[in-house]
Structure formats: C-alpha cells, structure tokens
Design an enzyme around this catalytic site. Structure first.
Site, PDB file in Angstrom:
ATOM      1  CE  LYS A  20       4.466   0.040   5.089  1.00 49.50           C
ATOM      2  NZ  LYS A  20       3.285   0.325   4.413  1.00 49.50           N
ATOM      3  NE  ARG A  45       4.075  -8.034  10.377  1.00 52.05           N
ATOM      4  CZ  ARG A  45       4.317  -6.921   9.332  1.00 52.05           C
ATOM      5  NH1 ARG A  45       4.834  -6.125   8.675  1.00 52.05           N
ATOM      6  NH2 ARG A  45       2.748  -6.438   9.193  1.00 52.05           N
ATOM      7  CD  GLU A  60      -2.579   1.953   2.393  1.00 56.29           C
ATOM      8  OE1 GLU A  60      -2.646   0.897   3.675  1.00 56.29           O
ATOM      9  OE2 GLU A  60      -3.515   2.741   2.198  1.00 56.29           O
TER      10      GLU A  60
END
Length: 567
Positions: A275, A265, A40
């Site tokens: 983020k 992850r 994204e």
RNA sequence: UGGGGUAUAGUGUAACGGUAGCACGACUGACUCUGAAUCAGUUAGUUGGGGUUCAAAUCCCUGUACCCCAACCA
C-alpha cells in the site's frame, strides 16, 4: 480407483478449508462457520486483497457460513472515509455480500475499554510512562531478553486511576501507554509487554473526538473477532508471530476465542502490492490516481476492463498456501481472456487507420452487412455494419514488401474484409516523404458476406471500418507498469520507481470504430476484433469516445515477427 | 536467548506411506471469415546427505536456502 482419485483432486481442499472442514466434522464451533474480511481503511484494495476476500467470503459460502465486512479502524491518523467507501464498492463489485454485517472496530471502543479495565483489575495490564525510545531499549533485541519497565508494578488502583485519566485526555500524546504484563524475556518479541493503548489526540473518521486513546492491533483484533463470534480468523503470514498474543488476550479475558490461521499473501510479477508503494506511485505522479488502469488496485483493474468473474477465477486458481510465491501475471491474463472471450461483444475498430479506396465500388452505394456479435455465444445475435467506398484498415495489415509468413494485404494480393468482401490491392499511394497514405483496391461483388462462390480461399481476414460511418475514438494502450518481473530488483541506492516502464501508457487519438458502439457506457467491455479486449473509459463522451485496452488477443504474428527480427 | 514459518517442472499448485498429476507459459501440428478461440501433442519437477520400509515428496535424523519478528502501524 482412478475415478476416486479424480474426485479427490476436484474436491481437494486447501489447508485452511481443510481446517474448516475438520472443525465442522468435529463440531468444534457447533456447526458454525463465520469468517470476516477486516481491512484497515487506509488505502485502496488491490488484487492481493481479492485473494483474502475470496478466501473469507468463499469459505463462508461454500460451507454454509457467514462472512462479515469489518473495518479495522483503530488508527485515526491513517484512515479516511474515502477509503471506507472505495472498499465497500470494491468488495461489492467482486460480487460478495455481507448482508447486514458491516462492522467497524470503532463501534467496539467502549467494550474494548471495559475489557482493558478488567485486565488492569486482574493485574494483567499496567500504565507505563516509558517513552517510545526507552521502550525500545527495555524491549531487548532478537537475541537478548528485555527488562521490566520500572512502572510494571504499579498497583491496580494507580493503574485504574492513570488509565481513566489517559482516557479523559489529561496526558499528551506519547506520554503514557497501557501495556499487557506478559514476559519481557519471551523469545517472541511480541510478548514482551506489548502496548494495548496509546494516547492520540486525533479525530477519528467515525468517532470524532470521543476518544483520545486508541487500541493497538494486537489488543483490538482478537476482541473484534470475539465480539462478532468469528470461528476462523484468517490473516496473512506475517501475523504468525502474533498468534500467541492473540490467544493470550482472549485467554486472559476468558471470552469467546476464535482460531487464527495464516496464509501467504499474493505476489504478482511486474507489479507490487505494498500500500505504501502504491500510494507513492499515486503521489509521485507515476500514475493518474488510485484507479489508473495500470494499477493493481481493484478500482484500477475495474477501469482497465477486468471482470469480477475473472478475478475470482484467478483467486481460485492460484490456491492458498503457507509459503511465499510469485504468480505469473500471464495467469491473471489467462483467466481474464477466458471470461472476456465468452462474454464480450465483438466490434470492429481500427487503431492506426490506413485509408483504402475501393475503386470499383459504385459512388453513393451503401451496403449493410451482417456481423456476428459473439461467435462464442449465439444468443448475442448479429448486427449490421455499414460498408462504403472509402474504408480504413489497420496500417499493420498492409506491407508493400511482405516478408515470409505475412498473410495480410500486399500489392496484388487478395484478402477478405471481415463479414464483407474480398478485396485486391492494386495501387499504393505515397506522400512526398514516401509514407504510404492510401491504397487503391478493387472488390469482388460476388463475395458479399465474405465467401467466394467459386470456392477460392484467401489467407487473411482483416477488420475494417467505413470512413463515412466511423466514429472517432481515443484509445489508451497499456503495458506493465514496471519493466522488471520484480519491481524491487534495482541497483543499490535506487527504489522501485527506477523500474517504472516509460511506455506503460500510449494514447492513440485518431482511432476509428464502427457506429454500433455509439451508445456505449463506461465499463462496457468489448472485443475489438483481431486486436484485443477493450473497455469504455469513464472519460468517454458521445462526442469523444474513449477506450482502454484491457488485454490483447494472443498474437501469433507478433511472435513470428520477433523471431524473424532475431534472425 | 533468539523465536516463528516454508521448500514439488520456468511459474502456480495436487498427490494425507502405494503409478509424481493439473493449470499457466513455451514449443509443434490440426482447424479457422478474428494469425483469436477450439482441438491434438511436446517440454520440464520432489532443497542436499543419511536412515526406516516390500514401498518415501510424504515418516525419522542431519545439513542448506528463503520468508517473518526488536512501530505508541495494521
């Protein structure tokens, strides 16, 4: 048998590659392998994304398949063109190629809309007037089932009409949603009539005002994969619970249906990948932007001096698994040094200069000495380094009262200047405060080039620069951004900012570097001999050179000093 | 009515019923015109308890721990 074992070890596939290999063997996807990296565009890519990028693009290249770069731009409120640009730059920099397959979820908005209409007609989706808060109540809890929305049984005609009017902008934000009619009692909360579309009167960075309803991730993602003919849709672990929904939508539509697999992850010590938190570091001024060399962003690592090769090697080394783990930052540094050692030209630079006068060196004489550019790579050749009567050496390389195991320069001691001469320290000059400001040394002309004809040895070789020829430079030294392995390990009531390292940036203004680097360009990677790997910063100008320390050389002497201090 | 995942040296991983291996780290030593690199070596592990089997990290049963899920985010 040993031999086959070794072969097996080398060819050992991680569980995702195993799935791909099995599918290939069974012919599940007609021999195709097609992955995608679907960020994204709401932030900068970081080293955690590199893991996903290398997985998806790596699989494609290893199995003769393709990998798309796709922007999952379904939420106009968070997304910006700036992020799109940076992501493209970063994936390219890492060395991957999506050829002509650069896609945007927003390109499929019409198709998604049409499919939503289809589901409405099938009675599998409905327009719901519940507010966000009401919806939360109707959803139930983790241990209690939810209950059906009062709008759940609207007719297909009414839903179609309402959905059309949603699209046409007749309703305000938040007043209605389109939801899938699944099961309000499902133990998997994701299946309790999830929202497919929400009303958002917001301008999208690509589609502008064309739409005021936007698809939710769960609705959109499988469709994107389906449209692009993805075979293996690889995502992170937190989407495991979403897979039944991914499958439900594609089954309900009876369209091409990729397979989703999930992996863990990346976590790294002394840093973090969220983020949101990285954004906070930038906004709160803990760092100077997304590409601050202390950031784990790819743009930060690039500016710091990391090579894409080293990051790819790292991603290969850490493997792919289904359980959460935290990789030691030292492993990243290992991969970094390994590549930099093999490829970086050597150069001499003095970070904390100490003036040295060679008292027996004739005034006005000059020497040009041969220096090896890279001992790991003979093809890198040699260069000339100017010598002179006045030199700089590193302050750390002299001690008036040397402790045990200190091999470097001291009063009366002889050492070698790299590629130059043996020198002996005769006199220590101090200022009024007692600080050492200058050394007087003599050199042995017979040792030109660095070897003594009589075969005598010295215990240390120092780097140096000629005062007359040296270039001035600013050097920025970096340390971990956080003082703790886990930045989130904080006392109650505080957040990770409490663990930021106040000494993560140190700027040295008065550094001296050999003249051969005068034409250096930003992103050039060098080894400063005996110090570490450095990279020319984008702030560097011919008038004022600026370097970033990428990573230090391993430092045995520093370890010895630490031990001596303990005693 | 809760569901879905996962556990192997300090760290990251491999072993697919048959010798628990590799890498990083740490520690020795050799070599060295970078106290780097290189080379040689040391260190240390199967989440607990049962069971099946000639043989279990692996299969079965049963505990324990950790992660994810109740945005109109992705």
């Amino acid at each position: 048998m040993t031999e086959t074992n070794e072969q097996n070890n080398e060819q050992r596939l991680d569980f995702i590659r195993q799935i791909v290999a099995d599918d290939l063997e069974k012919g599940t996807w007609d021999g195709r392998v097609h992955t995608r990296f679907p960020p994204e565009p709401n932030g900068y890519l970081h080293i955690g994304h590199a893991k996903s990028i290398c997985l998806n693009f790596g699989i494609a290249s290893e199995f003769g398949g393709k990998c798309n770069l796709r922007f999952d731009d379904t939420n106009p409120c968070k997304e910006e063109q700036e992020y799109v640009d940076s992501i493209i730059e970063d994936v390219k920099w890492l060395g991957w190629d999506w050829e002509d397959r650069l896609y945007f979820a927003s390109d499929y908005f019409q198709q998604m809309y049409d499919w939503a209409v289809e589901l409405i007609k099938k009675g599998a989706a409905y327009v719901c007037d519940l507010t966000a808060e009401e919806m939360r109540e109707y959803r139930g809890t983790l241990t209690e089932p939810g209950k059906n929305s009062p709008y759940r049984d609207r007719s297909a005609e009414e839903n179609l009409d309402l959905f059309t009017r949603m699209k046409n902008g007749e309703f305000p934000d938040g007043s209605k949603t389109l939801k899938a009619k699944i099961d309000m009692a499902s133990p998997n909360v994701n299946l309790r009539d999830p929202v497919m579309y929400r009303i958002l009167h917001a301008a999208h960075h690509r589609t502008g005002d064309a739409w005021c309803i936007y698809p939710m991730y769960d609705w959109a993602h499988g469709l994107e994969d389906s449209v692009e003919g993805i075979t293996h849709s690889i995502c992170t672990l937190e989407f495991e619970n979403h897979r039944p929904l991914y499958d439900w939508f594609l089954d309900a539509l009876e369209i091409y249906h990729p397979r989703q697999s999930e992996f863990a992850r990346l976590n790294l010590t002394y840093t973090m990948m969220s983020k949101r938190k990285l954004l906070q570091l930038v906004k709160d001024g803990h760092v100077n932007g997304w590409d601050d060399p202390r950031m784990p962003t790819l743009s930060g690592l690039r500016r710091r001096g990391f090579s894409p090769e080293s990051i790819r090697t790292f991603c290969k080394t850490i493997g792919v698994n289904k359980f959460n783990s935290t990789v030691d930052y030292a492993l990243l540094e290992h991969c970094l040094r390994q590549h930099l050692n093999a490829t970086s030209p050597r150069v001499m630079a003095v970070l904390n200069p100490l003036k040295v006068v060679i008292t027996n060196y004739p005034d006005g004489q000059a020497d040009d000495l041969d220096a090896v550019n890279n001992p790991e790579d003979v093809s890198a050749g040699t260069r000339k380094v100017p010598f002179g009567k006045v030199l700089y050496i590193e302050q750390e390389d002299f001690m008036e009262e040397p402790p045990k195991k200190f091999f470097r320069l001291a009063p009366g001691r002889e050492v070698r200047l790299r590629y130059a001469f043996f020198i002996t320290c005769n006199e220590v000059i101090k200022d009024e405060a007692g600080n050492i400001v200058e050394l007087h040394c003599t050199y042995d002309p017979e040792t030109r080039g660095g070897d003594a004809p009589d075969g005598r040895k010295v215990k240390a070789t120092l780097h140096w620069v000629s005062a007359e020829h040296a270039l001035n430079a600013e050097v920025r030294l970096y340390d971990h951004l956080f003082t703790k392995e886990n930045p989130d390990d904080v006392p109650e009531g505080q957040d990770f900012a409490a663990n930021t390292n106040p000494d993560s940036l140190k700027v040295l203004e008065n550094c001296k570097i050999e003249p051969s680097v005068k034409d250096t360009k930003p992103l050039d990677r060098l080894q400063f001999e005996r110090l570490g790997y450095f990279c020319t910063d984008k702030d560097s100008t011919p008038e004022k050179l600026v370097f970033n320390k990428t990573v230090g050389l391993k430092d045995t002497w520093a370890k010895i000093q630490k031990q001596q201090k303990k005693k």
